[in-house]
Design an enzyme around this catalytic site. Sequence first.
Site, mmCIF file in Angstrom:
data_model
loop_
_atom_site.group_PDB
_atom_site.id
_atom_site.type_symbol
_atom_site.label_atom_id
_atom_site.label_comp_id
_atom_site.label_asym_id
_atom_site.label_seq_id
_atom_site.Cartn_x
_atom_site.Cartn_y
_atom_site.Cartn_z
ATOM 1 N N PHE A 124 8.521 30.692 19.532
ATOM 2 C CA PHE A 124 9.997 30.256 19.419
ATOM 3 C C PHE A 124 10.471 29.674 20.741
ATOM 4 O O PHE A 124 10.655 30.163 21.570
ATOM 5 C CB PHE A 124 10.910 31.551 19.092
ATOM 6 C CG PHE A 124 12.232 31.551 18.823
ATOM 7 C CD1 PHE A 124 12.712 31.298 17.701
ATOM 8 C CD2 PHE A 124 13.070 31.807 19.928
ATOM 9 C CE1 PHE A 124 14.168 31.591 17.539
ATOM 10 C CE2 PHE A 124 14.496 31.924 19.925
ATOM 11 C CZ PHE A 124 14.933 31.677 18.779
ATOM 12 N N ASP A 165 8.726 57.722 40.472
ATOM 13 C CA ASP A 165 9.225 58.348 41.689
ATOM 14 C C ASP A 165 8.347 59.917 41.641
ATOM 15 O O ASP A 165 7.677 60.250 42.518
ATOM 16 C CB ASP A 165 10.518 58.474 41.678
ATOM 17 C CG ASP A 165 10.991 59.543 42.788
ATOM 18 O OD1 ASP A 165 10.582 59.556 43.795
ATOM 19 O OD2 ASP A 165 11.982 60.512 42.717
ATOM 20 N N GLU A 202 15.795 38.012 25.348
ATOM 21 C CA GLU A 202 16.383 38.220 24.099
ATOM 22 C C GLU A 202 17.875 38.780 24.254
ATOM 23 O O GLU A 202 18.481 39.571 23.635
ATOM 24 C CB GLU A 202 15.896 39.402 23.306
ATOM 25 C CG GLU A 202 14.700 38.974 22.889
ATOM 26 C CD GLU A 202 14.366 38.134 21.629
ATOM 27 O OE1 GLU A 202 15.646 38.031 20.959
ATOM 28 O OE2 GLU A 202 13.379 37.397 21.458
ATOM 29 N N TRP A 248 9.541 29.642 29.231
ATOM 30 C CA TRP A 248 9.491 31.020 29.180
ATOM 31 C C TRP A 248 9.297 31.469 27.863
ATOM 32 O O TRP A 248 10.066 32.270 27.089
ATOM 33 C CB TRP A 248 10.716 31.429 29.710
ATOM 34 C CG TRP A 248 10.836 31.700 31.364
ATOM 35 C CD1 TRP A 248 11.601 31.147 31.847
ATOM 36 C CD2 TRP A 248 9.982 32.498 32.287
ATOM 37 N NE1 TRP A 248 11.531 31.141 33.450
ATOM 38 C CE2 TRP A 248 10.516 32.295 33.372
ATOM 39 C CE3 TRP A 248 9.010 33.357 32.013
ATOM 40 C CZ2 TRP A 248 9.863 32.680 34.530
ATOM 41 C CZ3 TRP A 248 8.558 34.046 33.063
ATOM 42 C CH2 TRP A 248 8.923 33.492 34.363
ATOM 43 N N LEU A 271 13.507 28.162 22.291
ATOM 44 C CA LEU A 271 15.099 27.965 22.657
ATOM 45 C C LEU A 271 15.371 27.924 24.023
ATOM 46 O O LEU A 271 16.079 26.937 24.191
ATOM 47 C CB LEU A 271 15.806 29.365 22.077
ATOM 48 C CG LEU A 271 17.210 29.520 22.137
ATOM 49 C CD1 LEU A 271 17.869 28.425 21.410
ATOM 50 C CD2 LEU A 271 17.834 30.636 21.653
HETATM 51 C C1 FAD Z 1 8.316 37.142 29.484
HETATM 52 C C2 FAD Z 1 9.473 36.431 29.039
HETATM 53 C C3 FAD Z 1 9.342 36.123 27.812
HETATM 54 C C4 FAD Z 1 10.216 35.168 27.162
HETATM 55 N N1 FAD Z 1 10.153 34.711 26.059
HETATM 56 C C5 FAD Z 1 11.087 33.844 25.383
HETATM 57 C C6 FAD Z 1 10.536 33.049 23.959
HETATM 58 O O1 FAD Z 1 9.539 33.394 23.297
HETATM 59 N N2 FAD Z 1 11.458 32.169 23.742
HETATM 60 C C7 FAD Z 1 12.656 31.933 24.294
HETATM 61 O O2 FAD Z 1 13.387 30.875 23.907
HETATM 62 N N3 FAD Z 1 13.009 32.231 25.377
HETATM 63 C C8 FAD Z 1 12.161 33.409 26.093
HETATM 64 N N4 FAD Z 1 12.610 33.907 27.402
HETATM 65 C C9 FAD Z 1 13.673 33.562 27.968
HETATM 66 C C10 FAD Z 1 14.759 34.496 28.169
HETATM 67 O O3 FAD Z 1 15.216 34.621 26.956
HETATM 68 C C11 FAD Z 1 15.678 33.966 29.034
HETATM 69 O O4 FAD Z 1 15.365 34.235 30.292
HETATM 70 C C12 FAD Z 1 17.049 34.770 29.072
HETATM 71 O O5 FAD Z 1 17.795 34.533 28.085
HETATM 72 C C13 FAD Z 1 17.934 34.754 30.138
HETATM 73 O O6 FAD Z 1 17.966 33.390 30.513
HETATM 74 P P1 FAD Z 1 17.750 32.864 32.083
HETATM 75 O O7 FAD Z 1 16.442 33.487 32.448
HETATM 76 O O8 FAD Z 1 17.840 31.342 32.167
HETATM 77 O O9 FAD Z 1 18.998 33.622 33.172
HETATM 78 P P2 FAD Z 1 20.189 32.945 33.321
HETATM 79 O O10 FAD Z 1 20.916 32.516 32.094
HETATM 80 O O11 FAD Z 1 20.162 32.118 34.382
HETATM 81 O O12 FAD Z 1 20.996 34.523 33.564
HETATM 82 C C14 FAD Z 1 20.668 34.799 35.238
HETATM 83 C C15 FAD Z 1 21.676 35.963 35.678
HETATM 84 O O13 FAD Z 1 23.002 35.689 35.153
HETATM 85 C C16 FAD Z 1 23.578 36.572 34.318
HETATM 86 N N5 FAD Z 1 24.615 35.650 33.371
HETATM 87 C C17 FAD Z 1 24.489 34.497 32.950
HETATM 88 N N6 FAD Z 1 25.789 34.229 32.430
HETATM 89 C C18 FAD Z 1 26.712 35.210 32.513
HETATM 90 C C19 FAD Z 1 27.854 35.460 32.010
HETATM 91 N N7 FAD Z 1 28.574 34.856 31.505
HETATM 92 N N8 FAD Z 1 28.531 36.704 32.463
HETATM 93 C C20 FAD Z 1 27.573 37.544 33.128
HETATM 94 N N9 FAD Z 1 26.367 37.335 33.635
HETATM 95 C C21 FAD Z 1 25.931 36.249 33.400
HETATM 96 C C22 FAD Z 1 22.495 37.123 33.329
HETATM 97 O O14 FAD Z 1 22.804 38.251 32.784
HETATM 98 C C23 FAD Z 1 21.351 37.418 34.545
HETATM 99 O O15 FAD Z 1 21.582 38.185 35.087
HETATM 100 C C24 FAD Z 1 11.455 34.968 27.826
HETATM 101 C C25 FAD Z 1 11.626 35.237 29.192
HETATM 102 C C26 FAD Z 1 10.795 36.386 29.600
HETATM 103 C C27 FAD Z 1 11.108 36.489 31.054
#
Ligand code: FAD
Length: 389
Positions: free
Chosen positions: A133, A341, A368, A166, A135
């Site tokens: 998937f 711990d 997610e 990711w 996205l």
């Molecule tokens: C092992 C793994 C598997 C994954 N598998 C998939 C997959 O199969 N398909 C797919 O599409 N994606 C996948 N992902 C991606 C995942 O969905 C994203 O990492 C997630 O949506 C967060 O996005 P980001 O890492 O860019 O963090 P960011 O969006 O940059 O967020 C970083 C931090 O900022 C905070 N933040 C952001 N906006 C706000 C706000 N408005 N208010 C408060 N806090 C905020 C977040 O909560 C977080 O703490 C996967 C990720 C991992 C680690």
Amino acid sequence: MFPFRGVDYMEIDGLFSDQEKLVRQTVREFVDKEVIPHIEEWYRDGKFPMHLVSQMAELGFYGANMQGYGCAGMSNVEYGLIMQELERGDSGLRSFASAQGALVMYPIKEYGSEEQKQRWLPAMAQGKAIGCFGLTEPDFGSNPAGMRARAKKDGDQYILNGEKTWITSGTIADVALVWARAEDGVRGFLVERGTPGFTSKDIKGKMSLRASVTSSLSLQDVRVPASNMLPNVRGMKGPLSCLTQARYGIGWGAIGAAMACYNEALEYAKTRTQFDDKPIASHQLVQAKFAEMITEITKAQLLALQVGRLKDQGWADFAHVSMLKRNNVKIALDIARAARDILGANGVADEYPIFRHMCNLESVFTYEGTHNIHTLIIGERVTGIPAYK
Ligand SMILES: Cc1cc2nc3c(=O)[nH]c(=O)nc-3n(C[C@H](O)[C@H](O)[C@H](O)COP(=O)(O)OP(=O)(O)OC[C@H]3O[C@@H](n4cnc5c(N)ncnc54)[C@H](O)[C@@H]3O)c2cc1C
């Protein structure tokens, strides 16, 4: 690792039907036999157990709560119990099943053409085809609506360009469901492995979900027939509705990881002695941790069951699922840290499952919908005021 006999403080088993308990027992035995003896090695080697894909298919794990097209047609509670038991083994296995079923099979079933359903659903249910998937993008995670991936219509084809990152199961997938912005809004496209211009590569150096494949996808002038677009959904509703399905399974899965950590720490604390040959479980500070853990597990079980029953009655919506995912993953992570711990130095050794679950749960906390994003979804539900921006 100590044997697992289930965790049920509040006679919650009495709320499950015999059929639901049978499903749980089947998955529990599968995990005990096929996963637990080997997971330490797979995790250490950063290896996803491909040989289990067909075995999990035979047991009906993929799209288990979907009807027809070779799917098991189970209830949402039965499906949740599958996710719980799989994640008791390892979050990587549950992630694979979530991506396959909730993130790829579900949208094909809900939004696909009959031809797409016939082509992919039976094969995916049987584990003969793997899906991923796409996205998330390098610059758009929590806010996928900002995506840069584009789809341009050209006769009876679409030309796709963009980067996804990711992505669970990216390099082992036969088909990627890629979300991209077309002229009429965000659309989902089925991109088959080997399509010219479509490449994938694994993300290396993960300290979490090491027994799961996580990849980047690149699309450069990738041409797909227009018939590869999911015809029956447009806009962010498409990907967001898939996420609701997957998050539901995660809410159950996190209980499995929490139960594994709790069980391990409890058995350890009863046999590990310190100070006058007394088990560490006899100390009040240690017992306080167990009281907290079992209370949170019990609340998480009840929450999951209620959302499951609501979902089976057609009443569960995305904000219910947000509470389930947010709460259960957070308490699982807290329980993993407390359990770590209790094992002292042994808690950091991979001979015990706790540190692995703890590391996995860091990803589960983020993917997610991060914990923060679910906080905002619940906040919007109760106040009526969106606070994302
Ligand atoms: C092992 C793994 C598997 C994954 N598998 C998939 C997959 O199969 N398909 C797919 O599409 N994606 C996948 N992902 C991606 C995942 O969905 C994203 O990492 C997630 O949506 C967060 O996005 P980001 O890492 O860019 O963090 P960011 O969006 O940059 O967020 C970083 C931090 O900022 C905070 N933040 C952001 N906006 C706000 C706000 N408005 N208010 C408060 N806090 C905020 C977040 O909560 C977080 O703490 C996967 C990720 C991992 C680690």
